[in-house]
Write a protein that holds these residues in place. Structure first.
Motif, PDB file in Angstrom:
ATOM      1  N   VAL A 149       0.847  -1.191   0.000  1.00 47.80           N
ATOM      2  CA  VAL A 149       0.000   0.000   0.000  1.00 47.80           C
ATOM      3  C   VAL A 149       0.883   1.242   0.000  1.00 47.80           C
ATOM      4  CG1 VAL A 149      -1.822   1.255   1.179  1.00 47.80           C
ATOM      5  CG2 VAL A 149      -1.765  -1.254   1.272  1.00 47.80           C
ATOM      6  N   ILE A 150       0.719   2.053  -1.035  1.00 52.27           N
ATOM      7  CA  ILE A 150       1.426   3.327  -1.137  1.00 52.27           C
ATOM      8  C   ILE A 150       0.390   4.444  -1.088  1.00 52.27           C
ATOM      9  CG2 ILE A 150       2.940   4.799  -2.506  1.00 52.27           C
ATOM     10  CD1 ILE A 150       4.307   2.306  -1.490  1.00 52.27           C
ATOM     11  N   LEU A 151       0.591   5.389  -0.178  1.00 49.10           N
ATOM     12  CA  LEU A 151      -0.313   6.529  -0.061  1.00 49.10           C
ATOM     13  C   LEU A 151       0.230   7.697  -0.877  1.00 49.10           C
ATOM     14  CD1 LEU A 151      -1.032   6.434   3.792  1.00 49.10           C
ATOM     15  CD2 LEU A 151      -2.360   5.380   1.944  1.00 49.10           C
ATOM     16  N   GLN A 152      -0.439   7.976  -1.979  1.00 51.33           N
ATOM     17  CA  GLN A 152      -0.072   9.137  -2.785  1.00 51.33           C
ATOM     18  C   GLN A 152      -0.647  10.398  -2.144  1.00 51.33           C
ATOM     19  OE1 GLN A 152       1.999   9.017  -5.246  1.00 51.33           O
ATOM     20  NE2 GLN A 152       2.088   6.770  -5.480  1.00 51.33           N
ATOM     21  N   PRO A 153      -0.029  11.551  -2.370  1.00 56.35           N
ATOM     22  CA  PRO A 153      -0.515  12.783  -1.739  1.00 56.35           C
ATOM     23  C   PRO A 153      -1.972  13.075  -2.089  1.00 56.35           C
ATOM     24  CG  PRO A 153       1.679  13.133  -2.659  1.00 56.35           C
ATOM     25  CD  PRO A 153       1.225  11.787  -3.128  1.00 56.35           C
ATOM     26  N   ARG A 154      -2.771  13.317  -1.084  1.00 60.55           N
ATOM     27  CA  ARG A 154      -4.162  13.759  -1.202  1.00 60.55           C
ATOM     28  C   ARG A 154      -5.068  12.752  -1.906  1.00 60.55           C
ATOM     29  NH1 ARG A 154      -4.734  18.147   2.259  1.00 60.55           N
ATOM     30  NH2 ARG A 154      -2.751  19.271   2.266  1.00 60.55           N
ATOM     31  N   VAL A 155      -4.733  11.487  -1.826  1.00 59.74           N
ATOM     32  CA  VAL A 155      -5.567  10.438  -2.415  1.00 59.74           C
ATOM     33  C   VAL A 155      -6.002   9.490  -1.297  1.00 59.74           C
ATOM     34  CG1 VAL A 155      -5.738   8.566  -4.088  1.00 59.74           C
ATOM     35  CG2 VAL A 155      -4.349  10.594  -4.612  1.00 59.74           C
ATOM     36  N   PRO A 156      -7.257   9.559  -0.850  1.00 59.00           N
ATOM     37  CA  PRO A 156      -7.703   8.650   0.218  1.00 59.00           C
ATOM     38  C   PRO A 156      -7.659   7.193  -0.253  1.00 59.00           C
ATOM     39  CG  PRO A 156      -9.243  10.483  -0.095  1.00 59.00           C
ATOM     40  CD  PRO A 156      -8.305  10.513  -1.257  1.00 59.00           C
ATOM     41  N   VAL A 157      -7.253   6.308   0.629  1.00 59.73           N
ATOM     42  CA  VAL A 157      -7.153   4.884   0.302  1.00 59.73           C
ATOM     43  C   VAL A 157      -7.842   4.089   1.412  1.00 59.73           C
ATOM     44  CG1 VAL A 157      -5.597   2.923  -0.009  1.00 59.73           C
ATOM     45  CG2 VAL A 157      -4.998   5.152  -0.967  1.00 59.73           C
ATOM     46  N   GLU A 158      -8.747   3.195   0.997  1.00 55.53           N
ATOM     47  CA  GLU A 158      -9.376   2.288   1.957  1.00 55.53           C
ATOM     48  C   GLU A 158      -8.584   0.991   1.984  1.00 55.53           C
ATOM     49  OE1 GLU A 158     -13.514  -0.092   2.105  1.00 55.53           O
ATOM     50  OE2 GLU A 158     -13.740   2.112   2.122  1.00 55.53           O
ATOM     51  N   MET A 159      -8.299   0.521   3.176  1.00 51.28           N
ATOM     52  CA  MET A 159      -7.450  -0.659   3.314  1.00 51.28           C
ATOM     53  C   MET A 159      -7.867  -1.478   4.520  1.00 51.28           C
ATOM     54  SD  MET A 159      -4.032   1.209   4.795  1.00 51.28           S
ATOM     55  CE  MET A 159      -4.308   2.571   3.653  1.00 51.28           C
ATOM     56  N   ARG A 160      -7.322  -2.677   4.588  1.00 52.22           N
ATOM     57  CA  ARG A 160      -7.513  -3.515   5.769  1.00 52.22           C
ATOM     58  C   ARG A 160      -6.171  -3.697   6.462  1.00 52.22           C
ATOM     59  NH1 ARG A 160     -11.415  -5.925   2.325  1.00 52.22           N
ATOM     60  NH2 ARG A 160     -13.496  -5.536   3.194  1.00 52.22           N
ATOM     61  N   LEU A 161      -6.192  -3.493   7.743  1.00 56.52           N
ATOM     62  CA  LEU A 161      -5.009  -3.726   8.576  1.00 56.52           C
ATOM     63  C   LEU A 161      -5.297  -4.925   9.458  1.00 56.52           C
ATOM     64  CD1 LEU A 161      -4.711  -0.743   7.633  1.00 56.52           C
ATOM     65  CD2 LEU A 161      -3.564  -0.287   9.785  1.00 56.52           C
ATOM     66  N   VAL A 162      -4.332  -5.822   9.569  1.00 50.18           N
ATOM     67  CA  VAL A 162      -4.524  -7.056  10.322  1.00 50.18           C
ATOM     68  C   VAL A 162      -3.435  -7.168  11.378  1.00 50.18           C
ATOM     69  CG1 VAL A 162      -4.662  -9.561  10.199  1.00 50.18           C
ATOM     70  CG2 VAL A 162      -5.566  -8.171   8.325  1.00 50.18           C
ATOM     71  N   TRP A 163      -3.886  -7.293  12.638  1.00 48.03           N
ATOM     72  CA  TRP A 163      -2.959  -7.475  13.753  1.00 48.03           C
ATOM     73  C   TRP A 163      -3.155  -8.868  14.351  1.00 48.03           C
ATOM     74  CZ3 TRP A 163      -5.157  -2.503  13.273  1.00 48.03           C
ATOM     75  CH2 TRP A 163      -4.256  -1.429  13.238  1.00 48.03           C
ATOM     76  N   PRO A 164      -2.151  -9.721  14.368  1.00 51.59           N
ATOM     77  CA  PRO A 164      -2.236 -10.974  15.131  1.00 51.59           C
ATOM     78  C   PRO A 164      -2.056 -10.665  16.618  1.00 51.59           C
ATOM     79  CG  PRO A 164      -0.569 -11.069  13.379  1.00 51.59           C
ATOM     80  CD  PRO A 164      -0.899  -9.641  13.585  1.00 51.59           C
ATOM     81  N   VAL A 165      -2.994 -11.154  17.442  1.00 57.03           N
ATOM     82  CA  VAL A 165      -2.943 -10.870  18.875  1.00 57.03           C
ATOM     83  C   VAL A 165      -3.330 -12.137  19.635  1.00 57.03           C
ATOM     84  CG1 VAL A 165      -3.588  -8.465  18.447  1.00 57.03           C
ATOM     85  CG2 VAL A 165      -5.356 -10.118  19.070  1.00 57.03           C
ATOM     86  N   PRO A 166      -3.047 -12.199  20.940  1.00 58.71           N
ATOM     87  CA  PRO A 166      -3.496 -13.353  21.729  1.00 58.71           C
ATOM     88  C   PRO A 166      -5.009 -13.493  21.663  1.00 58.71           C
ATOM     89  CG  PRO A 166      -1.869 -12.076  22.939  1.00 58.71           C
ATOM     90  CD  PRO A 166      -2.218 -11.270  21.738  1.00 58.71           C
TER      91      PRO A 166
END
Length: 215
Positions: A149-166
């Motif tokens: 995922v690259i965030l270009q200037p002033r371009v909103p991006v929808e993404m999923r972030l995944v954290w492995p946790v206990p």
């Protein structure tokens, strides 16, 4: 005692009393000041100034904006070849980020000598509040684009972030995503004097989000 001695003693006592007056006045003023400070909350513990937000609202920092849209728990994401280890669970958070800088930055990686430090560093700009991840977080766009995922200037991006946790870390049915301000530093790498790094500053916002699939 002679009359002269009595007069001298009286004079000394009067002088002592006059000298003590400023001390009494000063003590009274100090006491009044302390009372006023307590009344105004000046001696109470410092409270966080971070914005308390919910799903769909937006946090704005000088370098980027962030919105948390939803969150859920899962054990595996087949399309991305991501699976939780035994005893862990994946917290999947859908977010929308916009880069307000005038150069591109990556999420979880550097881009054109600019390092956002959003994820997977000692002090990331985005993290789950009060939960320690057990492995590296992952991020990808929701539009099925391939690559990082690259965030270009002033371009909103929808993404999923995944954290492995206990697996027992999420028991209340909600998670809180911390969003930090960032300070832009330049020229911190010997071989690249124009390198740009976003370094974590104060806590800007906290998103409390309901988690689907909570156990």
């Amino acid at each position: 005692m002679s009359r002269v001695g009595q007069m001298a003693g009286s004079a000394r006592r009067a002088a002592t009393s006059r000298a003590a007056i400023p001390l009494w006045i000063g003590g009274g003023l100090l006491g009044a000041l302390v009372v006023a400070v307590i009344a105004l909350g000046g001696l109470n513990p410092a409270t966080s100034s971070a914005a308390q937000l919910v799903a769909g609202e937006e946090a704005t920092t000088p370098l980027y904006t962030a919105s948390v849209l939803d969150a859920h728990l899962t054990d595996e994401i087949e399309d991305e070849h991501v699976a939780a280890e035994d005893g862990d669970v994946l917290v999947v958070v859908t977010m929308r980020l916009e880069n307000l800088a005038d150069y591109p930055v990556g999420v979880g990686r550097s881009a054109d000598r600019a390092e956002s430090r959003l994820l997977n560093v000692a002090e990331p700009l985005l993290e789950l509040s009060g939960i320690t991840q057990t492995a590296s977080a992952r991020a990808w766009r929701t539009d099925d684009s391939i690559g990082g995922v690259i965030l270009q200037p002033r371009v909103p991006v929808e993404m999923r972030l995944v954290w492995p946790v206990p697996a027992d870390a999420v028991t209340s049915g909600t998670v809180t995503v911390d969003v930090y301000d960032a300070d832009e530093t330049r020229g911190q790498v010997i071989l690249s004097s124009d390198n740009i790094t976003w370094r974590r500053a104060g806590l800007a916002a906290q998103f409390e989000i309901d988690v689907e699939g909570a156990r």
